[in-house]
Design a protein around this motif. Structure first.
Motif, PDB file in Angstrom:
ATOM      1  N   ARG A  40       1.400  -1.217  17.040  1.00 12.44           N
ATOM      2  CA  ARG A  40       1.514   0.198  16.661  1.00 12.44           C
ATOM      3  C   ARG A  40       2.962   0.527  16.336  1.00 12.44           C
ATOM      4  NH1 ARG A  40      -2.045   2.820  21.489  1.00 12.44           N
ATOM      5  NH2 ARG A  40      -4.087   2.576  20.532  1.00 12.44           N
ATOM      6  N   TYR A  74       5.433   3.937  14.908  1.00 13.91           N
ATOM      7  CA  TYR A  74       5.488   5.381  14.666  1.00 13.91           C
ATOM      8  C   TYR A  74       6.846   5.741  14.060  1.00 13.91           C
ATOM      9  CZ  TYR A  74       1.926   5.313  18.390  1.00 13.91           C
ATOM     10  OH  TYR A  74       0.814   5.051  19.176  1.00 13.91           O
ATOM     11  N   TYR A  87       9.198   9.272  13.815  1.00 16.40           N
ATOM     12  CA  TYR A  87       9.398  10.642  14.268  1.00 16.40           C
ATOM     13  C   TYR A  87      10.673  11.173  13.629  1.00 16.40           C
ATOM     14  CZ  TYR A  87       6.019   9.960  18.101  1.00 16.40           C
ATOM     15  OH  TYR A  87       4.885   9.733  18.846  1.00 16.40           O
ATOM     16  N   GLN A 131      13.765  14.101  14.347  1.00 18.39           N
ATOM     17  CA  GLN A 131      14.348  14.979  15.369  1.00 18.39           C
ATOM     18  C   GLN A 131      15.505  15.767  14.776  1.00 18.39           C
ATOM     19  OE1 GLN A 131      16.059  13.016  18.811  1.00 18.39           O
ATOM     20  NE2 GLN A 131      15.750  14.814  20.102  1.00 18.39           N
ATOM     21  N   PRO A 160      11.622  15.223  19.311  1.00 14.94           N
ATOM     22  CA  PRO A 160      11.100  14.496  18.139  1.00 14.94           C
ATOM     23  C   PRO A 160       9.746  15.047  17.696  1.00 14.94           C
ATOM     24  CG  PRO A 160      11.907  12.971  19.824  1.00 14.94           C
ATOM     25  CD  PRO A 160      11.890  14.327  20.442  1.00 14.94           C
ATOM     26  N   PHE A 194       6.323  14.095  15.306  1.00 10.25           N
ATOM     27  CA  PHE A 194       5.578  12.981  14.729  1.00 10.25           C
ATOM     28  C   PHE A 194       5.512  13.095  13.209  1.00 10.25           C
ATOM     29  CE2 PHE A 194       2.381   9.811  14.279  1.00 10.25           C
ATOM     30  CZ  PHE A 194       1.423  10.306  13.404  1.00 10.25           C
ATOM     31  N   TYR A 252       1.983   7.122  11.488  1.00 12.35           N
ATOM     32  CA  TYR A 252       1.578   6.075  12.418  1.00 12.35           C
ATOM     33  C   TYR A 252       0.940   4.915  11.665  1.00 12.35           C
ATOM     34  CZ  TYR A 252      -1.932   3.876  15.478  1.00 12.35           C
ATOM     35  OH  TYR A 252      -2.722   2.977  16.149  1.00 12.35           O
ATOM     36  N   GLN A 268      -1.086   1.177  12.366  1.00 11.67           N
ATOM     37  CA  GLN A 268      -1.666   0.165  13.239  1.00 11.67           C
ATOM     38  C   GLN A 268      -1.714  -1.102  12.408  1.00 11.67           C
ATOM     39  OE1 GLN A 268      -4.884   1.155  15.957  1.00 11.67           O
ATOM     40  NE2 GLN A 268      -5.969  -0.686  15.306  1.00 11.67           N
ATOM     41  N   GLU A 290      -2.370   7.589  10.059  1.00 18.43           N
ATOM     42  CA  GLU A 290      -2.204   9.021  10.275  1.00 18.43           C
ATOM     43  C   GLU A 290      -0.874   9.496   9.721  1.00 18.43           C
ATOM     44  OE1 GLU A 290      -3.113  10.135  14.245  1.00 18.43           O
ATOM     45  OE2 GLU A 290      -2.750  12.270  13.904  1.00 18.43           O
ATOM     46  N   LEU A 295      13.583   8.619  13.969  1.00 23.85           N
ATOM     47  CA  LEU A 295      13.342   7.677  15.066  1.00 23.85           C
ATOM     48  C   LEU A 295      12.097   6.846  14.784  1.00 23.85           C
ATOM     49  CD1 LEU A 295      13.948  10.179  17.984  1.00 23.85           C
ATOM     50  CD2 LEU A 295      15.345   8.170  17.549  1.00 23.85           C
ATOM     51  N   GLU A 307       3.587   2.888  27.019  1.00 23.39           N
ATOM     52  CA  GLU A 307       4.673   3.718  26.530  1.00 23.39           C
ATOM     53  C   GLU A 307       5.155   3.221  25.179  1.00 23.39           C
ATOM     54  OE1 GLU A 307       4.860   1.654  29.074  1.00 23.39           O
ATOM     55  OE2 GLU A 307       6.829   0.728  29.280  1.00 23.39           O
ATOM     56  N   ALA A 308       5.690   4.152  24.408  1.00 18.96           N
ATOM     57  CA  ALA A 308       6.319   3.815  23.141  1.00 18.96           C
ATOM     58  C   ALA A 308       7.785   3.498  23.395  1.00 18.96           C
ATOM     59  CB  ALA A 308       6.173   4.972  22.157  1.00 18.96           C
ATOM     60  N   PHE A 309       8.254   2.432  22.767  1.00 20.95           N
ATOM     61  CA  PHE A 309       9.657   2.041  22.843  1.00 20.95           C
ATOM     62  C   PHE A 309      10.345   2.501  21.562  1.00 20.95           C
ATOM     63  CE2 PHE A 309       9.710  -0.694  26.585  1.00 20.95           C
ATOM     64  CZ  PHE A 309       8.357  -0.914  26.783  1.00 20.95           C
ATOM     65  N   PHE A 310      11.428   3.215  21.743  1.00 18.44           N
ATOM     66  CA  PHE A 310      12.122   3.817  20.605  1.00 18.44           C
ATOM     67  C   PHE A 310      13.359   3.025  20.209  1.00 18.44           C
ATOM     68  CE2 PHE A 310      10.282   8.018  19.745  1.00 18.44           C
ATOM     69  CZ  PHE A 310       9.386   8.133  20.798  1.00 18.44           C
ATOM     70  N   GLY A 311      13.671   3.075  18.917  1.00 22.31           N
ATOM     71  CA  GLY A 311      14.946   2.585  18.443  1.00 22.31           C
ATOM     72  C   GLY A 311      16.016   3.653  18.610  1.00 22.31           C
TER      73      GLY A 311
END
Lengths: 114, 116
Positions: free
Chosen positions: A31, A33, A35, A37, A43, A45, A48, A50, A56, A91, A102-106
């Motif tokens: 997955r 995503y 975002y 900000q 942030p 959305f 997305y 997959q 989405e 992001l 959980e989502a891991f962000f850059g």
């Protein structure tokens, strides 16, 4: 480093120019995503994926925005004909399949349109 | 529609003291998740803690605990024994699973400043 990486970290562009950002997710995450900000906000959305399928898109994502994830690996976000209102932090996040993961962000790409 | 409200724009806490950051949410879903993320000045969002809507016990992760009150739709973050490195923006987020994307809806955040 096995985290999410984004490139570039900062981008200054003139209004009307096109820009492209890249995101490399954690390799086993299917997955991905995007975002956006803006200053003083959380942030929001944008879109997305997959694997390679874009499943989405937010209504925030105007026709000037396009995102791809070829082969289900890295992703690119392109903004055409940039406007000053596009100035924000973009992001990228990735996660594995499942409801409570959980989502891991850059660290994000900060775009400034002048 | 999913909504997260964080009513504290800024908070101060003395080093080594505990602090509670407020979060209320609105959703019509029965199944959802609540996350807290920390965002230092470098910009990266760092996952802290997760609470599922069906979890009967409050989540804990080291110095972080989540005070989950489902009937009141609140999910407050408690940080015990604050450290200088805890100074950052803190975001509460609601995970929506209905469309299959598990996207997050974030609040506006709370800026925490830890005073030595």
């Amino acid at each position: 480093d096995t985290g999410v990486s984004q490139d570039p970290r900062h981008k200054i562009t003139k209004r009307g120019q096109n820009v492209t950002f890249r995101c490399d997710p954690i390799s086993e995450h299917n997955r991905l995503y995007w975002y956006r900000q803006t200053l003083g906000q959380g942030p929001e959305f944008l879109t997305y994926f997959q694997n390679e399928a874009q499943l989405e898109k937010s209504r925030l994502l105007s026709d000037r925005f396009s995102a791809e994830r070829p082969k289900g690996s890295f992703s690119t976000l392109e903004i055409q004909r940039t406007e000053q209102g596009d100035s924000a932090m973009y992001l990228c996040a990735s996660s594995s399949f499942g409801a409570s993961t959980e989502a891991f962000f850059g660290q994000g790409t900060r775009l400034t349109v002048v | 529609a999913q909504k997260i409200t964080q009513t504290q724009p800024g908070m101060f806490v003395q080093e080594k003291e505990a602090v509670t950051l407020d979060c209320t949410y609105d959703t019509s879903d029965q199944s959802y998740g609540l996350f807290w993320y920390k965002q230092p000045s470098s910009g990266e969002m760092i996952f802290l803690i997760y609470q599922g809507s069906y979890d009967e016990q409050n989540a804990t992760e080291g110095r972080y605990s989540l005070n989950f009150q489902k009937a009141r739709k609140s999910a407050n973050l408690v940080i015990s024994a604050s450290q200088l490195g805890d100074s950052a923006m803190y975001f509460c987020a609601l995970q929506y699973s209905g469309a299959g994307s598990y996207q997050l809806t974030f609040g506006k955040g709370t800026k925490l400043s830890v005073i030595p």
